[in-house]
Structure formats: C-alpha cells, structure tokens
Design an enzyme around this catalytic site. Structure first.
Site: not given
Lengths: 787, 383
Positions: A676, A740, A742, A753
């Site tokens: 990630e 961010h 995934h 999150d």
C-alpha cells in the site's frame, strides 16, 4: 530624326539663383557625367535638368519595334522646396516618346512627356539611400527594359491604368460589373452597350476642389423599372433633405446609405481589344469622348439617354467604362479593365451633351471593392481559420466588445451578443464602441456597428443582439436555442455568470470559453473547456491556482488577493474573484492594457480553435508587467479532462481530480504494488458547490511505513510542504484530504481507515474542511467524504 | 524567372564565360581565375571567384554549386585556378574548410577526353587537377556506381562512341554534330548547345595539337514566342582549319550567331593558319562564318586591350577583321570594358529581339559586394 524636346524653349536658370541643394545636385551630375553639358531650366516653379542617356538596345532592334533609341533625352524634375526629401522625377524629354505603348509609366499631366516609374515602392524613400547617378542609372535600366520588352516581368498579365491623382472612389464588386458586360455580350452577340446603375452618394454634388468623394454601387436599373425607381429615389432624397434639418446630417446619411443617384456602365463590342496604355487621363468631356472613341466606346448616346430619362438627379454623373485588354489584368482575374470617372456637368437643362463638351469637367475615380466578409477574411489572412460556427458572446463590455470586433474584422460575423447594459460616456475609455453608441444597449449598438462595417454584404453578417440577462438565459430560458451555437465566449467578468455557465445544462456540441482580466491588468486568463465539459471552467480555475506554486505572476496576484480579502473583510473567503469588471468607473485600467489582453485572447482562441479537437482543455495566461524587459508574455497550457468522482458516502459531494493528479495516483499505485502507499491531497473544497478540487498529489512522506495490508502516512516534510503551497497560492490551496491505495482491490475503507478519519475529523471541522479519504485501487478511485 | 544571360569576365588573355538560364541553371565555360590559383603569377583585375559565389545557386546543404563546367581544352589560360575555385573529389567530403574557401561544387563536368596528352608532364598543374577530377568521375561511371548520377559526380563527354576508351561511358557521350539540351540531369526547353567540334580525326590523331581540338559549340537561347532569340558562338582556341571544316560541314542555321567569342583571345589563327606576316589574307571560310552574324551582333575578344604593334594575341589585324563585320562599337574587348583601368564583366541578357548589353548598377552591386567579400575572405596584414 530630330525630335522636339520638352525643355527646348524653356528659360535656363543660373546656378547662383538655385537653392543650395539643387546646386549641389547639379555638381553631382556634372561629376557623374563629365561629357554632358548639365544645365537647369525653369518650368512652373520646378527645376528641370535635361540629360542624355545611352541605352543598349537588343541586337536586332527593340521589342515590338517600340521607338526607343540608343541615345534617349530625359530630364530630371526637381521640387525646389522639397528636394532632396522628394526624389527628382525622371521624364523622357522627347515629345514623341511612345508613352501609350509602354507600361510602368507614372500618371502625369498630359502636356508632359512620359514619366518613368522607376521603383515599385516609394521613390522618395528609395532616394534617401541612393545618389542622383544611381537614379539616372535606374532610368537607363528602365529604358533598356522598355527596349527589350522587359518592363513587365509578369508577361502574362496586363498592367492596369495607373491613377495617381484620383478624385475619389467608386465602390463596386469588380466581378459584378464584369458579369454585366459578359452577360450582355453573350445574349447580344458581342455587341457594345450600356447600363444604368444606381449609387448611394453621401454627397450629391461634390465640391470639385475637394477630394475623397466616394460613391457606392447599389444596383442596376432595368429599362422597364426606371419610372418606379426614380420616383422612390426622389422621395428618399427629399426625406433626407427634410430630416437633415432636425437630425445630424452625417448620421442620417450614413444610416440611410446616403442620397441616391444614377450613373452609367459602358462597354465596347466584344471583339474590340486594345493593348494601348493611357499616358494621361482626360479632364474635359471632349477629351473623354475622344479617349472613349479610341477604345470603341460610344459614350454620347448613353449620356444623352440618361439626360432624356431624367436620371441626372445631380450635376455629377459617375461613368464607368470597360476596356477589353489582350491579357488578364495584373490585379484582377479578368481581361476587362474598368475605369471610373465622375462627369460634372454645368448647371441647367442639357439636351445634348455635345453642346457642353467644353464646360464639363471630368475627374478620375479609383476603384475599391466593397468590404465583404470574404474580403475581410482575405485581408486579415483569416482564410485558414477554423469555422467556429455560431458564437454566443456573453457580455459586451471592454473585453467582450474588443474581442467581438477582432472576430468581426477578420470576417467572423456569425454570432449573438448577450448584454443588458447601456453604454455610458465613461465606458468610452475602454470600450470598443464610440460616442455615437452612448445611451444605447451595448449588444444592439455592437450588432449595428458590425452590420455597418459589412453594409455591402449584409447577407453574410449574421449578428444578433440579445438584450437578456446572461444568467437568466443560461439557467432559466428553456426555449433558447443553444444547439444553434458551437461556442460560448464568456467575457462578462462576472463570477456569477461563470457559476451559471458551470451548472447550466448545455448541449454536448457547445464549447465554453471564458476570457477575463485580473490583477489590475497584470494577468489575463482565457479558459477553454475540453469536450464533454472535461475539464470544466471551474477545473481550469483550480488548475490556475495550482500554477501559482511555480508562477511568480500568479503567486503575486493570489497573495494580493489574499491581502485584500483579509484586510477588507477580516475573514477568509473561499472564492477569489478573478475577473475585473471593467464597466466600473472606479476600476483603474487603461484601454491599451484591455486591448493587449483582448487581442491576445482572440489570437490565442483562433490558434486553438483551428488545431484542436478538444480532447483536453486549455488555459492561456497573459502576463503584463511594464517594468520587465519583455513586458508581455502569453503562455498556453493543456489541461487533461478532470476525473469526476461521486462521493461513496452519498453526501452529494463530488471530487474532481484536476490536471495530472489522476495519472500521478495511478503511477504511485503501480510502483508501490504489492504494498500500500498513500499521502496527502492538495486542493480546495467548495461548500457551495459541494465539490473538492484536487490539484496536486503529495508523495508518500519518507517516514511512511507500508506493507501489502497497511500503510502509515509519515509526517516528515509534510507540514512544510503544505504550508509552502498555502503561502504560494494566497491560501487558495492547501490540505484537502488523504489518499492511500488498496492493492487488493477493496473499494471500501477498512476499519482502520475509518478510525483514522474519526481522529482527524474534529480538526478538519475547525478548518471548515470535509474529511476526504480517497482509496485508490487497480480499478479506480473511491472517495469517501465525511462533511 | 530570371533573364537568360551571358557574362564574359575580364581575365586577361584567357576565357571565363558564364551562361545563366532563366531557371537559375549556371554553366561556366573555361576559367582563367588568377586569385589563389596555385601558380597564378598574373595580377587579378576583377574578382571572378567572388562574382561567381554571388551568382551560384546553393545546393540542399547550402553549399555553392555550379550546374555545369565546360572545358573547351586544357590549356592553362582555360583552366587556371580550377582547384582554387572548384571543389574536387567526392561531394560528400565537402566540409567546413571548403565552404570557407568558397569552393564551388561542379554538379556536372563537361570535357573531351582525347585532347589530353598521354603524358601528364605536358599538362599544367591546373589541367592535371582537372584531369584528376574528370578521371575520378569516369571511374564511377565505368563501375556503374549509382553515385555517378548524383550532382558533384556527373559527367558529360564530348566525343565519339567508336573510341575504345569510351567503353562504359556511352550513356554520357555527346557526339559532335548534334544538339544537346540535357544539362545537369535536367532537359531544357529554352536552351541547347549545338556541338560542332572536336572532329574525330583531330581527337584520334597523335599529332593533333590541343588548340585544334577545342570543343566548339553554338549556344541557343529560346524565349517565349522567339525560337533562337539569342545565339552565342564559342570556339575555345580552335584555328582556321577547324573552322573551315565546321563551315563546310554545317547547315547555315547552326553557324549563325549574335555573340561571337573571338577564338584564341583574338588571335590571327582564326583567320589564317599562317602568321599575319606570312599571309595577311583572311581565309574565306573564316570570313564566311563571321558573315553568318545576325543583325546587331557583337564580337567579344577575351583578351588584353588590342594595341597596334603590340604583343599578339590579341592581334590588331584580327580585331580589324572583326570590326569590318560588326562595326567598331560592336567589337568588345574584355580587358578594355568599360575601360582599361577598371575592366568589368561584359554582360548580356537575352531578349526576344536578341542579346541586349547590360551595364547597369546590378553588375556594379555584385562587383562591390564581391570586392567586400574578397577583402573579408583574405587575411589582411598591418604593420
């Protein structure tokens, strides 16, 4: 054969009685031609200096046996007052010089022998850099070219009669007059003939000592229609006379096209072809008749017909004669040369023009083509322009009026102009329209001005004023035919109009462009949306704010804007007002600067419209700084279509990824895979529009930790970076969310999150920012907004 | 389009003539260019090289190029300065230093090979330079190298196909007695050259003198609506005997002229094989050829001013014979035009009514810029 010289019998002048400059000219000539006796003679206040020029002839004689000799007498004609600023003219000194057989002669009084045209441009300008000896050398070359048949290099074309001293202009479309003649020839077996023509004549009876008399061809008048036509024309002329007592005459004449009068077009039999040049043009009717005779034209009969039918509404009658030349003319794609004259008859009834041959004065009229849209394009080199289709201009203020006129002057006259405002006198400082429009609606006055420019081509100028409020038109007018238009150009400088444009439901085929001046004229922006409104005007604005990070000019503007906001209002505004409303009296901005930007907008628009299919949008940024060495600069940037993402939390917000941000995120996703990664989003949020604009992606901070299932966004450098951007953009841009990835592809936020969002939200609330979490996966972007 | 023109340069007793066609094609016939030439002892009176550089076209790489150079025969006064003016070698080797020296690339070289003696020692250095370049090109043709068809390698040979040495060169051979309008790969519709000589016998025979084997030709200029508007005769240094054969063999139309370059720098050899002292009667065929002139024709003598009792050539007696045919004013001497002190090129343009002499400022402009060029290109020393 002894030949009579023009200068023989003239009074010779003693050197000491000549002006100093001419004395030194004589000295120069005596040095240059030591074998010649150089003397000055007086003629009508001019100084004439005869010379003999040795001419090399072709071995077997002159071309077409034209009478040019080995030794040609010439004279230089000096203007006593203006020499050497005025170049001496070079004439043949031989009265028998074959001036009607040669081209490249200047028009001159008829009692003088031929005056050689030695230079295509201004001989005076040429002479500033050259000597008298070189001038004589040029005359020698001219004579040698004449002898060798080389005066006309473009030998396929015939040089038209050169008119120097024209009294005014006859405005008509050359091809139209030519077609009158050719059609008649076709139908009448090539017979000569004439036609009555109706003219618009602002000055019915010109004062002959004045120049600049202009007439505009209106239509031909057929025999059967003469009665009706003269009746209506007489009425119109009377009306103009009556109303001119109460109305300003000039305006009345221009709006009505002026008085009407009649004239003639006369042509010879079609087999009458003449290659004769005209050394001099007639100035009495007697001479005119003789000249016409030479070219096989009977002008007495048509003129008498004009008088007998009482078409002589004034004492001045325009007559155009057609002469068929052996080759196509130099400036027209035709063999038919058309020459116009104005015949000024004496007062009183005229039964036969032969009786007034001596008293009638003849003046030469030059020809001008009427200004058509086609011609405007030709002259302004706009033939290669794209066809913009129909353009809807919003706002006819300083910038709008200038752009509309730039468009019109280059032959783009297919538009509607939206404005409700009226021109007031202070507008004249920066507006494209002038005094006679004050008090009138801007859109109406502009439309009429353009139609007047193309009055000769009214069928082609499709300009329509719309006296409606632009916002109302965009948002509420359900019947407005937007589909008719290919472009909207917003020059309203109004943020509200911009907003209305942003939200208006416009047809797919319509492109939007907005032009505005900012920062006291130091900046100008032209934004052009991409197709499908991606990017949209607001996206482009966000892009411009981001440009401040690199651009000093935009930085200064946004900082100045921030100072203003903070000082005047004491509170931070989300909106920055880009456009300057130039209609304001308190606005300090010169017309020159407005014109500079408007011209750059128009030129830039043309270039972009010509080349692009609008896959992407554009912004053109004009920078003007009078203190710089290069004070004006205009740069163009392409802007990819924004990615528009609806909030997955269904709050009604949307996220717009501006510029390269989408690409950057995809790149970062790929390079971090299988781990990630993430970072901070830069941009701004608009609560009114419920939109977050993301203009920039910050890289993952170096102290971040990432694994295939977790990512910890570090902090090193982040505060500095965000603060830097905040400062550089006058607080317009800053932190606007987090992103961010995934790599596993889950579009939903993980419990981790969500817990992070919970932690940061209270702080964001204080800053009046919605919390934005953007999840990036292989398949796409998933924003979650927590307002 | 420009005018067709011919320029006769003042180069002392020697020949340098430039033909320029309306399409910009330039053809130089012989050169006697003194400046910088390897053994140039003679003082140059006019900057021919600079003038040529002004007039020459530029090829695709902006290098100056001449479409064709015709060598009538390899005497020093017809090829002096060859290697200092023109580029020799593979055109792809043309570089910065050549450009700096103003070397002109010759797209197509014209010559007649058998006039070169078998022994190099009999040739001047300039002639050897020329031969070397011609042989380089011949080699390419013989090898069938495709480069031989490129400008800078092209060749045209005036000669006869039954000559065994011409084997492999047939495609570029022009046989005297024919007209040719193929110049530098382009077929001209308004210009051709009718080649009169050399004759077979002369080129083949061992004892033939080079002067006798000059290329002799008539240049024909056409104008729109005027076929053969200008005719110019070039005879190199050919003598009376050659011209006798030419006159005997040729049709009248191939002998007419408006401009006649007096052979061998106005030497008596044109009029008689014997010296004037031995036989002062001009040969009647020479006179016959002179009488072939059309109205208003000029004779140009490319030589020093003609002086009675002076060194010959130029022969005072020959000049007298020429003047008899064209008149005093139509006999021009290159080194005496417009005056002996500062001779300038004799320049004619071709009009429909024949050649027209031009002595206007255009020539002067080239002269002055050429002069400046000459100053700039040459190292100048100061004390």
């Amino acid at each position: 054969m002894a030949d009579t010289l023009f200068t023989s019998g003239l009074k010779s002048l003693k050197d000491k009685n000549l002006p100093k400059d001419i004395r030194s000219a004589l000295k120069e000539l005596r040095q240059g031609f030591p074998s010649l006796r150089i003397e000055a003679y007086s003629w009508l206040g001019f100084v004439l200096v005869p010379l003999k020029v040795q001419v090399n002839l072709p071995t077997r004689g002159t071309a077409d046996n034209v009478d040019i000799r080995n030794t040609e007498p010439v004279f230089l004609l000096f203007d006593k007052e203006q020499y050497p600023l005025r170049a001496p003219l070079v004439f043949s000194n031989r009265l028998s010089f074959p001036k009607d057989r040669l081209p490249h002669l200047n028009p001159h009084p008829k009692d003088l022998p031929a005056n050689f045209c030695l230079y295509r441009g201004s001989l005076d300008a040429w002479f500033l850099e050259h000597s008298l000896i070189e001038l004589v050398d040029k005359a020698k070359s001219w004579l040698e070219d004449a002898a060798g048949g080389n005066l006309m290099r473009d030998s396929d074309r015939f040089e038209v009669t050169r008119i120097d001293d024209m009294y005014g202009f006859n405005t008509f479309e050359y091809s139209k007059f030519e077609s009158f003649v050719r059609e008649f020839w076709k139908n009448r077996g090539g017979c000569g003939g004439f036609k009555f023509l109706r003219y618009q004549v602002p000055d019915l009876d010109p004062r002959l000592e004045e120049k600049g008399y202009t007439i505009n061809f209106e239509c031909q008048v057929s025999e059967e229609n003469i009665g009706a036509d003269t009746e209506s024309v007489r009425k119109l002329n009377l009306l103009i006379d009556e109303y001119s007592v109460t109305l300003p005459r000039a305006r009345l004449l221009s709006s009505s096209g002026g008085y009407r009068s009649y004239g003639l077009l006369i042509w010879p039999d079609s087999d009458n072809v003449s290659g004769r040049y005209m050394g001099t043009l007639p100035d009495t009717l007697d001479e005119f008749i003789r000249l016409a005779d030479y070219f096989g034209l009977n002008i007495t009969e048509p003129l008498n017909a004009l008088f007998s039918k009482e078409l002589n509404l004034s004492h001045s009658v325009p007559v155009t004669i057609a002469i068929q030349r052996p080759r196509k003319l130099m400036n027209h794609d035709s063999e038919i040369e058309l020459l116009s004259f104005l015949l000024k008859f004496p007062e009183g009834k005229i039964a036969d023009i032969n009786l007034v041959k001596k008293e009638t004065i003849v003046k030469v009229l030059g020809h001008v083509n009427p200004l058509t849209v086609h011609r405007a394009r030709e002259i302004s080199g706009s033939h290669g322009d794209a066809d913009y289709g129909r353009v809807l201009f919003l706002g006819c203020g300083a910038v709008g009026s200038k752009m509309i006129l730039h468009f019109a002057r280059s032959g783009h006259v297919n538009c509607s102009i939206v404005d409700t405002d009226v021109i007031s006198s202070h507008n004249l400082v920066r507006h494209g329209l002038l005094r006679d429009s004050v008090g009138r609606n801007k859109a109406v006055a502009m439309s009429e001005t353009i139609k007047e420019i193309f009055s000769a081509d009214s069928d082609s100028a499709h300009v329509e004023p719309i006296k409606k409020d632009a916002i109302d038109l965009l948002l509420n007018d359900k019947t407005f035919p937007f589909k008719k238009y290919q472009w909207i150009i917003d020059a309203s400088a109004s943020p509200v109009v911009q907003r209305a444009l942003t939200v208006a439901k416009l047809p797919e085929s319509l492109h939007c462009c907005r032009c505005e001046i900012a920062y006291s004229g130091k900046l100008g922006f032209m934004s052009i949306e991409g197709s499908g409104r991606r990017p949209r005007l607001d996206d482009i604005q966000a892009f411009v704010f981001d440009k401040a990070i690199e651009s000093e000019e935009i930085l200064k503007w946004l900082q100045a804007n921030r100072d203003e906001r903070e000082s005047e209002l004491g509170s931070r505004l989300q909106e920055v007002n880009i456009g300057l409303s130039c209609s304001s009296e308190t606005m300090k901005l010169s017309d020159a600067i407005v014109s500079l930007h408007s011209a750059a907008f128009t030129a830039g628009f043309k270039k972009i419209a010509k080349e692009d299919d609008f896959d992407e949008g554009y912004v053109q940024i004009n920078c003007y700084d009078e203190l710089k060495e290069s004070p004006f600069r205009s740069s163009r940037f392409r802007i990819p279509g924004a990615a528009v993402l609806g909030d997955r939390n269904k709050t009604g917000w949307e996220v717009r990824l501006i510029g390269d941000t989408e690409k950057t995120l995809r790149g970062l996703f790929s390079s971090a895979k299988p781990n990630e990664t993430g970072g901070i989003l830069i941009g701004f949020a608009n609560w009114n529009r419920r939109t977050v604009y993301v203009t920039r992606i910050l890289m993952p901070p170096p102290d971040s930790c990432s694994s295939p299932y977790a990512f910890v966004r570090g902090i090193s450098d982040v505060p500095d970076e965000v603060e830097h951007i905040h400062e550089r953009t006058g607080a317009m841009l800053g932190y606007v969310g987090e992103w961010h990835t995934h790599p596993g592809g889950e579009p939903q936020p993980s419990p981790q999150d969500l817990s992070t969002v919970e932690k940061i939200k209270p702080n964001l609330d204080k800053a009046r920012l919605p919390a934005l979490l953007l999840i990036v996966t292989e398949r796409g972007f998933y924003p979650y907004i927590f307002p | 389009l420009k005018d067709h023109s011919i320029t006769y340069f003042p180069v002392g007793n020697g020949d340098t003539t430039l033909i320029s066609l309306s399409d910009g094609t330039n053809i130089l016939i012989d050169c006697n260019i003194t400046r910088n030439s390897k053994n140039g002892n003679e003082k140059e009176s006019y900057s021919v090289h600079e003038h040529l550089l002004e007039e020459m076209g530029k090829d695709g790489s902006s290098n100056p190029h001449l479409d064709a150079f015709i060598l009538t025969h390899p005497d020093e006064d017809h090829c002096r300065g060859f290697s200092a003016t023109f580029y020799s070698g593979d055109p792809s080797g043309y570089g910065q230093s050549h450009r700096k020296d103003g070397l002109i690339i010759i797209d197509e070289l014209w010559f007649t090979p058998r006039i070169f003696p078998s022994n190099d020692d009999e040739l001047s250095e300039s002639a050897r330079d020329f031969r070397k370049e011609a042989e380089r090109r011949m080699k390419l043709y013989r090898a069938g190298d495709p480069k031989s068809k490129e400008p800078g390698n092209r060749l045209r040979i005036i000669g006869y196909s039954d000559n065994p040495e011409m084997k492999g060169l047939e495609s570029i051979l022009t046989v005297p007695g024919n007209a040719i309008n193929l110049i530098n790969g382009s077929l001209k519709s308004d210009f051709s050259l009718f080649i009169h000589a050399p004759f077979k016998k002369n080129t083949g025979s061992e004892e033939s003198e080079r002067n006798n084997t000059s290329v002799v030709f008539q240049a024909r200029f056409n104008m729109p609506g005027a076929e053969n508007a200008g005719l110019a005769f070039f005879g190199g240094d050919a003598d009376c005997g050659i011209f006798r054969k030419i006159v005997e063999k040729s049709k009248e139309e191939d002998l007419q002229w408006d401009l006649f370059l007096a052979p061998h720098h106005c030497s008596w050899t044109f009029f008689n094989e014997q010296s004037y002292e031995d036989d002062s009667m001009p040969d009647k065929t020479s006179v016959e050829l002179l009488k072939m002139h059309r109205e208003g024709a000029y004779v140009i003598a490319s030589c020093k001013p003609v002086v009675k009792g002076g060194e010959s050539p130029p022969s005072y007696q020959a000049a007298k014979e020429y003047k008899k045919q064209v008149g005093e004013e139509k006999f021009l001497v290159t080194m005496d035009h417009p005056n002996e002190k500062e001779p300038l090129p004799i320049h004619f343009i071709i009009t429909r009514m024949g050649p027209q002499k031009k002595d206007n400022s255009a020539t002067n402009a080239i002269r002055s810029s050429g002069a400046v060029g000459a100053v700039v290109r040459t190292p100048q020393t100061y004390g």
